[in-house]
Design an enzyme around this catalytic site. Structure first.
Site: not given
Length: 301
Positions: A48, A62, A89, A91, A116, A118, A126, A161, A191, A213
Site C-alpha cells: 500500500y 497530509d 492513495d 486523494d 482509491h 475519496e 487525514c 473511499r 474510512e 484501514n
C-alpha cells in the site's frame, strides 16, 4: 535484479484474484522502494502507498499539497521494485472528473495495480482527523465514474473511499457506499469506522470487496485480521506503520549519537550490512557485472 519481472497487467490480475480468494489481503504501507521490497520478502499480499506517507516523506502535512506528478512518480518507483500488486492513495483525484481520468491513466502508466479516490473536499484532511468536509453524492459519484471510464486496463482496481462517517451517520455511509458502487467502484474503503459492527454494516450494504484501514492513533481500534475477516473485510492496510517505525528508530539513534558522541549504543538494533545486501540482491548485480566485465585491464599508465 533491477526491477520486478512481473508486468503491471499481471499484478492487477493478482490483486483481483486475491480479493476474490476469500482470504483477507494484508497490504502494509511502504515509504520507499526498499521497504516495498521488504514487504514482499516478509510474505505479504501487496504493497500500500499512502498519500500521507508520500506527503510526510516530502516534509509536508497530509492536506492535499502533493501533485499528481509527485504521487505517480514516487508510487511508480515503489511499484516497480516488487512483484506484489501496489495500491496507491490518489486523494480526491487531483482535480475535476477530467483530471481524475488522467490520474488513473498516469497511475496505470506508472505500473500501479489500483488506486482509491475519496469524497472529501479539496484540500482534504487525514481521514482520522476531525473537521473533515465531504462533497455531495453526485460529485463523489462523478469522480468514480470518471476514474472507471478513464482506465484502459479493465483490471486496474478503482476503489472508492468515503469519509462521510466522520460527518454523518452510519446509514449515510451505507448509502454513499452503494452510490459509489453504482458509479463504477470495484471496491469500497469506508474510512474511520468506529467498531467491527460498522464494518459489518458496510459489508451488508455492498457486494464488492471492502477495505479496513488499521492506522495507529486513529478512530478505529487496531483489529486483528481474524476480527476483520469475521465481518467480511477483504483487505486491510497499515498505511503509516513502517514510516512511524523507521522514523522512530532513526530519532532514537540520533539521540544516542547526541548523548554518547557515537552510534555504538544503537548498532545492535540496526539492520546489518548483510541483510541490506540481501534485500537489494547485491550478489545478482555482482554476478551480472562479472559476466560483462570479462576482459583484462592493460597494465601501464
Amino acid at each position: 535484479m533491477l526491477y520486478s519481472s512481473i508486468t503491471p497487467e499481471k499484478k492487477r490480475e493478482a490483486l483481483r484474484a486475491g480479493l476474490a480468494s476469500g482470504r483477507i489481503q494484508q497490504f502494509p504501507g511502504a515509504f520507499n522502494p526498499l521497504s516495498a521490497r521488504l514487504i514482499e520478502d516478509k510474505g505479504f499480499d501487496g504493497v500500500y502507498i499512502s498519500g500521507a506517507v508520500l506527503a510526510n516523506d516530502l516534509g509536508l502535512p497530509d492536506i492535499g499539497l502533493t501533485t499528481l506528478t509527485e504521487v505517480a512518480t514516487r508510487a511508480g518507483q515503489m511499484a516497480r521494485m516488487t512483484d506484489l500488486p501496489a495500491l496507491v492513495d490518489a486523494d480526491t483525484g487531483f482535480g475535476e472528473p477530467m483530471n481524475v481520468a488522467r490520474t488513473v491513466q498516469e497511475l496505470e502508466n506508472a505500473g500501479l495495480a489500483g488506486c482509491h479516490i475519496e469524497d472529501q473536499f479539496n484540500p482534504k484532511r487525514c481521514g482520522h482527523l476531525d473537521g473533515k468536509n465531504v462533497v455531495d453524492t453526485d460529485t463523489a459519484a462523478k469522480r468514480i465514474r470518471a476514474a472507471a471510464d478513464g482506465r484502459r486496463d479493465p483490471n486496474f482496481l478503482v476503489m472508492a473511499r468515503t469519509d462521510i462517517r466522520g460527518t454523518d451517520t452510519l446509514q449515510a455511509a451505507q448509502d454513499r457506499a452503494k452510490a459509489l458502487v453504482d458509479a463504477g467502484a470495484d471496491a469500497i474503503f469506508p474510512e474511520a469506522m468506529r467498531d467491527l459492527s460498522e464494518f459489518e454494516a458496510i459489508r451488508h450494504a455492498v457486494d464488492v470487496p471492502i477495505l479496513a484501514n488499521m492506522t495507529e492513533f486513529g478512530k478505529s481500534e487496531l483489529f486483528s485480521i481474524a476480527d476483520l475477516e469475521s465481518v467480511g473485510v477483504n483487505m486491510v492496510i497499515y498505511p503509516v506503520t513502517l514510516l512511524r517505525s523507521a522514523i522512530g528508530a532513526a530519532e532514537r539513534t540520533l539521540e544516542t549519537i547526541k548523548a554518547d558522541g557515537t552510534q555504538q549504543g544503537a548498532v545492535t538494533s540496526m539492520q546489518t550490512r548483510t541483510r541490506l545486501y540481501e534485500l537489494v540482491d547485491y550478489e545478482a548485480y555482482n554476478q551480472f557485472d562479472t559476466s560483462v566485465f570479462n576482459f583484462q585491464v592493460p597494465g601501464g599508465r
